[in-house]
Design a protein around this motif. Structure first.
Motif, PDB file in Angstrom:
ATOM      1  N   ASP A   7       0.976  -1.107  -0.097  1.00  0.00           N
ATOM      2  CA  ASP A   7      -0.086  -0.115  -0.135  1.00  0.00           C
ATOM      3  C   ASP A   7       0.914   1.110  -0.047  1.00  0.00           C
ATOM      4  O   ASP A   7       1.490   1.765   1.208  1.00  0.00           O
ATOM      5  CB  ASP A   7      -0.950   0.155   1.400  1.00  0.00           C
ATOM      6  CG  ASP A   7      -1.760   1.382   1.256  1.00  0.00           C
ATOM      7  OD1 ASP A   7      -1.640   2.158   0.411  1.00  0.00           O
ATOM      8  OD2 ASP A   7      -2.749   1.178   2.077  1.00  0.00           O
ATOM      9  N   ASN A  61       0.520   3.917  -0.257  1.00  0.00           N
ATOM     10  CA  ASN A  61       0.172   5.287   0.615  1.00  0.00           C
ATOM     11  C   ASN A  61       0.545   5.431   2.072  1.00  0.00           C
ATOM     12  O   ASN A  61       0.711   6.062   2.844  1.00  0.00           O
ATOM     13  CB  ASN A  61      -1.576   5.440   0.422  1.00  0.00           C
ATOM     14  CG  ASN A  61      -1.952   5.886  -0.754  1.00  0.00           C
ATOM     15  OD1 ASN A  61      -1.344   6.762  -1.305  1.00  0.00           O
ATOM     16  ND2 ASN A  61      -3.020   5.128  -1.211  1.00  0.00           N
ATOM     17  N   GLU A  62       0.927   4.006   2.409  1.00  0.00           N
ATOM     18  CA  GLU A  62       1.339   3.602   3.958  1.00  0.00           C
ATOM     19  C   GLU A  62       2.659   3.634   4.015  1.00  0.00           C
ATOM     20  O   GLU A  62       3.146   4.016   4.889  1.00  0.00           O
ATOM     21  CB  GLU A  62       0.567   2.649   4.309  1.00  0.00           C
ATOM     22  CG  GLU A  62      -1.075   2.500   4.233  1.00  0.00           C
ATOM     23  CD  GLU A  62      -1.378   3.521   5.378  1.00  0.00           C
ATOM     24  OE1 GLU A  62      -0.684   3.665   6.555  1.00  0.00           O
ATOM     25  OE2 GLU A  62      -2.355   4.228   5.179  1.00  0.00           O
ATOM     26  N   HIS A  63       3.417   3.017   3.034  1.00  0.00           N
ATOM     27  CA  HIS A  63       4.855   2.760   3.002  1.00  0.00           C
ATOM     28  C   HIS A  63       5.454   2.479   1.787  1.00  0.00           C
ATOM     29  O   HIS A  63       4.689   2.050   0.727  1.00  0.00           O
ATOM     30  CB  HIS A  63       5.264   1.542   4.233  1.00  0.00           C
ATOM     31  CG  HIS A  63       4.864   0.233   3.731  1.00  0.00           C
ATOM     32  ND1 HIS A  63       5.288  -0.687   2.583  1.00  0.00           N
ATOM     33  CD2 HIS A  63       3.494  -0.518   3.867  1.00  0.00           C
ATOM     34  CE1 HIS A  63       4.518  -1.705   2.357  1.00  0.00           C
ATOM     35  NE2 HIS A  63       3.298  -1.627   3.256  1.00  0.00           N
ATOM     36  N   LYS A  92       8.046  -1.760   8.000  1.00  0.00           N
ATOM     37  CA  LYS A  92       7.185  -2.907   7.552  1.00  0.00           C
ATOM     38  C   LYS A  92       8.291  -4.156   7.026  1.00  0.00           C
ATOM     39  O   LYS A  92       7.966  -5.156   7.207  1.00  0.00           O
ATOM     40  CB  LYS A  92       6.574  -2.211   6.207  1.00  0.00           C
ATOM     41  CG  LYS A  92       5.676  -3.409   5.460  1.00  0.00           C
ATOM     42  CD  LYS A  92       4.344  -3.734   6.329  1.00  0.00           C
ATOM     43  CE  LYS A  92       3.492  -4.630   5.779  1.00  0.00           C
ATOM     44  NZ  LYS A  92       2.398  -4.920   6.622  1.00  0.00           N
ATOM     45  N   TRP A  98       7.215   8.446   6.147  1.00  0.00           N
ATOM     46  CA  TRP A  98       6.811   7.693   5.129  1.00  0.00           C
ATOM     47  C   TRP A  98       7.887   6.580   4.505  1.00  0.00           C
ATOM     48  O   TRP A  98       7.793   5.369   4.445  1.00  0.00           O
ATOM     49  CB  TRP A  98       6.378   8.397   3.732  1.00  0.00           C
ATOM     50  CG  TRP A  98       5.730   7.311   2.734  1.00  0.00           C
ATOM     51  CD1 TRP A  98       4.388   6.663   2.717  1.00  0.00           C
ATOM     52  CD2 TRP A  98       6.425   7.007   1.578  1.00  0.00           C
ATOM     53  NE1 TRP A  98       4.492   5.991   1.532  1.00  0.00           N
ATOM     54  CE2 TRP A  98       5.633   6.061   0.926  1.00  0.00           C
ATOM     55  CE3 TRP A  98       7.683   7.110   1.130  1.00  0.00           C
ATOM     56  CZ2 TRP A  98       5.778   5.658  -0.275  1.00  0.00           C
ATOM     57  CZ3 TRP A  98       8.272   6.538  -0.007  1.00  0.00           C
ATOM     58  CH2 TRP A  98       7.268   5.772  -0.786  1.00  0.00           C
ATOM     59  N   GLN A 153       8.529   3.956   7.260  1.00  0.00           N
ATOM     60  CA  GLN A 153       7.542   2.980   7.313  1.00  0.00           C
ATOM     61  C   GLN A 153       7.949   1.935   6.484  1.00  0.00           C
ATOM     62  O   GLN A 153       7.495   0.809   6.917  1.00  0.00           O
ATOM     63  CB  GLN A 153       6.327   3.755   6.945  1.00  0.00           C
ATOM     64  CG  GLN A 153       5.143   4.263   7.942  1.00  0.00           C
ATOM     65  CD  GLN A 153       5.285   3.877   9.373  1.00  0.00           C
ATOM     66  OE1 GLN A 153       4.793   2.831   9.477  1.00  0.00           O
ATOM     67  NE2 GLN A 153       5.591   4.520  10.233  1.00  0.00           N
TER      68      GLN A 153
END
Length: 555
Positions: free
Chosen positions: A368, A370-372, A462, A455, A458
């Motif tokens: 995703d 937008n997340e990472h 992750k 970001w 992240q």
């Protein structure tokens, strides 16, 4: 020691400049790495004179044999090509001190004919379609001015020109117009029995790792003999430009390759719209040499390409450096984060071939964004890889006492998982000149300011989460913390001379011509507007082949 580069081993067309004060040529290629050498290999058929200039030496097969012997003493990865060269050959750089969102940037560049491809692992990953249009799709980074479909034919051509072994088993890959030139290497025991089953438990797929190590004999070179000495490759199965393409170039009278010559700046004409000369100094005595050419191509890598344009600033038309009409030179500098985690698998897991045979691109297309950021996963036995020593020693110690018997038992059980590329958004990162630190010739070194956003980090977090769960899925007995604890960068610098549709967005156009200059092109990872989670070498090679066709007028 092994230094033969200054002596009688230098062969035809690879010569030291002794008397010449001026060189005239059609194509002057600055940089003898994989980009410059591949470009020359395609231009040679034009019949025009080609001159390749490199600051470093050419390493002989005797040099390689000596370094291989040294590597056995220095625990494999510690010995390298630039260990014994003249320090003035290795251009230093500086970096902002690590603080808050700024991290210390180190580098793993190599100076010599063949460039970083002298010692690279040979991983040849493609970008994905999405990697080249991240701004349009996800709202971060910079879009490429060309599409994946535009670049794909040259990616395929580069795979054949270099020799890439892989199977067409990657479910996450973007479109291919042809097969790989060689089948992939068989998966290792660790891949088959641990890595692939662990990935499957987590809903991910493992697939062959595309690599420029011959799985079968290819174009007169041996297939891999599993020497596990890939950096110096005794069999010649791993691609290296100085072993494969330079011998071909040497057969052509219109090619001249000059080592130990350091280009210091490019000079424009009075109108400021054309390069008329490159000014250089000999490494040995710092005497001046001028190169006059119809076309100049800077192929000096992710750091030195941008630095050359900055050093070539003048007092008239290019006060802030060549191609800096829109203030973009040096902006958007980028690199991959490369963290790793170590496992004790609880049982012997076999040897590492010297390179990875399996990888997973799951988080290159299923992330995703937008997340990472996206990232790739590589895992392999680590018993011949120096970072495992810390964990193996710690796990074999109790009450501050090390058990050598337990250490001996652990080493064959050790594995590691690494990402050779977590992409980053390069917001606020910069390459500029550091006027307080000068190189051996009195010029400012490159200064790197490398910033990470929340970001960006992240992706790091992750990876840590996924790698830990993967260790559990594989049945690991012990799992380390992620290393390094901050960020590991310095392998894949890019973005400081980005290609773009106009000078307000970058430094060169879609055909790699520098904005505002008729006869200056650049080709290296510095032209990447955005770098996805792929090792960049194949993309660099494809851009070099594409540029050659452009210069020859081939559509």
């Amino acid at each position: 020691m092994r230094r033969t580069a200054f002596g009688p081993s230098v062969v035809a067309h690879i010569k030291e400049l002794k008397m010449a004060e001026e060189i005239k040529t059609d194509y002057c290629i600055l940089g003898g790495g994989i980009a410059g050498i591949l470009l020359a290999s395609q231009l040679v058929s034009s019949g025009k004179k080609i001159t390749i200039i490199d600051q470093g030496p050419r390493f002989s097969e005797e040099d390689r044999a000596n370094m291989l012997q040294q590597s056995k003493k220095d625990l494999n990865d510690f010995a390298d090509y630039n260990d014994d060269v003249d320090p003035s050959i290795i251009t230093p750089l500086s970096s902002e001190t690590a603080k808050d969102d700024v991290i210390e940037w180190t580098n793993y560049r190599l100076f010599g004919l063949g460039g970083t491809a002298l010692h690279f692992q040979g991983i040849m990953m493609r970008p994905t379609e999405e990697d080249m249009k991240v701004r349009s799709l996800f709202g971060y980074g910079r879009d490429w001015p060309i599409s994946y479909a535009d670049l794909e034919p040259w990616l395929l051509k580069a795979e054949y020109e270099i020799g890439v072994a892989a199977n067409e088993d990657n479910p996450y890959a973007s479109h291919r117009s042809g097969s790989f030139p060689m089948p992939g290497h068989p998966p290792s025991y660790f891949d088959s029995e641990f890595f692939a089953p662990g990935l499957k438990k987590m809903g991910m797929a493992g697939h062959s790792c595309p690599i420029s190590v011959n799985s079968v004999p290819y174009r007169g070179r041996s297939g891999c003999l599993a020497c596990r000495a890939c950096k110096f490759c005794p069999s010649g199965a791993r691609y290296s430009p100085d072993r494969v393409h330079i011998p071909i170039l040497e057969k052509h009278e219109n090619v001249e390759i000059i080592e130990h010559l350091s280009v210091r700046r490019l000079e424009t004409n009075q109108e400021g719209n054309k390069i008329v000369a490159a000014h250089a100094l000999r490494i040995q005595d710092k005497s001046e040499v001028t190169i006059l050419a119809n076309n100049f191509i800077v192929a000096m890598g992710g750091v030195e390409t941008a630095r050359m344009l900055l050093l070539s600033a003048d007092h008239h038309h290019h006060k802030d450096g060549l191609g800096n009409m829109g203030g973009q030179l040096g902006r958007g500098f980028s690199d991959h984060l490369s963290p790793y985690i170590t496992y004790d698998m609880g049982k012997p897991i076999g040897n590492r071939l010297g390179f990875e045979t399996m990888t997973s691109d799951h988080f290159r297309t299923n992330a995703d964004r937008n997340e990472h950021p996206t990232f790739s996963l590589f895992s392999s036995p680590a018993m011949d890889w120096f970072p495992i020593g810390n964990e193996a020693t710690m796990w074999s110690s109790k009450n501050n006492r090390l058990s050598l018997d337990e250490l001996r038992e652990r080493i064959p059980r050790m594995a590691t998982i690494v990402s050779y590329g977590i992409e980053n958004v390069n917001t606020g990162s910069m390459l500029e000149l550091d006027k307080d630190i000068l190189d051996a010739f009195g010029d400012p070194v490159a200064k790197i300011t490398f910033k990470l956003t929340d970001w960006d980090m992240q992706g790091y977090h992750k990876f840590t989460e996924v790698a830990t769960k993967l260790g559990e899925a594989m049945g690991a007995q012990d799992i380390s913390e992620v290393s390094p604890p901050g960020a590991n960068v310095g392998y894949h610098p890019s973005g400081a001379t980005a290609m773009a549709k106009n000078p307000d967005k970058g430094v060169c156009d879609e055909n790699l011509k520098v904005f505002g200059l008729k006869n200056l092109h650049i080709v290296s990872n510095s032209v990447f507007p955005h770098m996805g989670a792929n090792v960049p070498t194949l993309t660099i090679s494809a851009l070099a082949l594409r540029l050659a066709d452009h210069l020859k007028g081939i559509k």
